[in-house]
Design a protein around this motif. Structure first.
Motif, mmCIF file in Angstrom:
data_model
loop_
_atom_site.group_PDB
_atom_site.id
_atom_site.type_symbol
_atom_site.label_atom_id
_atom_site.label_comp_id
_atom_site.label_asym_id
_atom_site.label_seq_id
_atom_site.Cartn_x
_atom_site.Cartn_y
_atom_site.Cartn_z
ATOM 1 N N THR A 1 60.224 55.104 13.171
ATOM 2 C CA THR A 1 60.722 55.001 14.481
ATOM 3 C C THR A 1 62.276 54.671 14.338
ATOM 4 O O THR A 1 62.667 53.780 13.862
ATOM 5 N N ASP B 1 64.101 56.761 20.006
ATOM 6 C CA ASP B 1 62.681 57.694 19.582
ATOM 7 C C ASP B 1 62.273 58.365 20.844
ATOM 8 O O ASP B 1 61.814 57.258 21.782
ATOM 9 N N SER C 1 65.320 49.742 13.649
ATOM 10 C CA SER C 1 64.945 51.037 14.486
ATOM 11 C C SER C 1 66.756 51.548 14.722
ATOM 12 O O SER C 1 66.895 52.930 14.302
#
Length: 195
Positions: A70, A74, A145
Motif C-alpha cells: 500500500t 492508494d 505508506s
C-alpha cells in the motif's frame, strides 16, 4: 514474564477499548461493503503461519486489485480507512492475536510468507520470538505508506530497501530485548498515536 504481561494487558486493553472497537466496527460496516475485519496470513514464531486481524481499511479484495503493498493515497483505501490507518486504530484487533499467543505487544512485525521466504535465513533468527504489534521498525516506518508512495517502484523499494532495514532493526531488538525496552517502545508507540 513477557507472556503474562501480554495476556494481562491484551485482555485489559480489549475490555477498556471495547466501546471504541464497537464504534469503529459500526463505521467500517456502515461506510463500505464487506466485512469489518481484514484477516491475512502472516508468518509467526517458528515459521508457523497465523491469521492477523485488523479493521478493514480497504475495499473488498484489495490485494487482488493491486497487490500487497500500500503506497501513498492508494485509491483502494476507504474514507474511514484513511483515518484508521493514520491513527493506527486499524491495528487494535491485533490484541486478539496477542491474547491467542500468535503475537506479543513488542517484537519484530509479522510479515507475509512470500517476503519471509525471500529472507528466510534472517527470519530464522527473527522468528525465534513472537512477532509484535510494535517494535523499533514500527516507530521508524510509521509513515511507510507515504515513503513507498514517493517511489516509482514501491514493491522494489520495499523489498530492497525498507524490508532489509526492518530486518536489521528486528535483529537489533533481539539483541537488546528486555521488559524495560518493551515498555519504552509501547510508551513511544502510544505517544506517536496520540500525536
Amino acid at each position: 514474564m513477557k507472556r503474562l504481561f501480554d495476556i494481562t494487558f491484551a485482555a485489559l486493553g480489549l475490555i477498556l477499548l471495547s466501546p471504541l472497537l464497537l464504534i469503529v466496527a459500526v463505521l467500517v460496516k456502515a461506510t463500505s461493503a464487506g466485512p469489518v475485519f481484514f484477516c491475512q496470513e502472516r508468518m509467526g514464531r517458528g515459521f508457523r503461519t497465523f491469521r492477523i486481524y485488523k479493521f478493514r481499511t480497504m475495499v473488498v479484495d484489495a490485494p487482488k486489485l493491486g497487490g500487497q503493498i500500500t503506497a501513498g493515497r492508494d485509491p483502494r483505501i476507504t474514507t474511514v480507512g484513511h483515518f484508521l490507518r493514520a491513527t493506527k486504530i486499524d491495528e487494535f484487533p491485533q490484541l486478539f492475536n496477542v491474547l491467542r499467543g500468535d503475537m506479543s505487544f513488542v517484537g519484530p512485525r509479522p510479515e507475509v510468507p512470500r517476503y519471509v521466504e525471500q529472507f528466510r535465513d534472517d527470519y530464522a533468527e527473527l522468528l525465534t520470538v513472537r512477532p509484535g504489534i510494535t517494535d523499533i521498525a514500527s516507530l521508524k516506518y510509521r509513515h511507510e505508506s507515504e515513503l513507498l508512495g514517493a517511489s516509482s517502484d514501491p514493491e522494489s523499494t520495499y523489498v530492497n530497501e525498507v524490508l532489509p532495514d526492518k530486518i536489521a532493526l528486528g535483529k537489533e531488538y533481539l539483541q537488546r530485548q528486555s521488559l524495560g525496552l518493551d515498555l519504552q517502545l509501547i510508551v513511544k508507540t502510544v505517544l506517536r498515536m496520540a500525536a
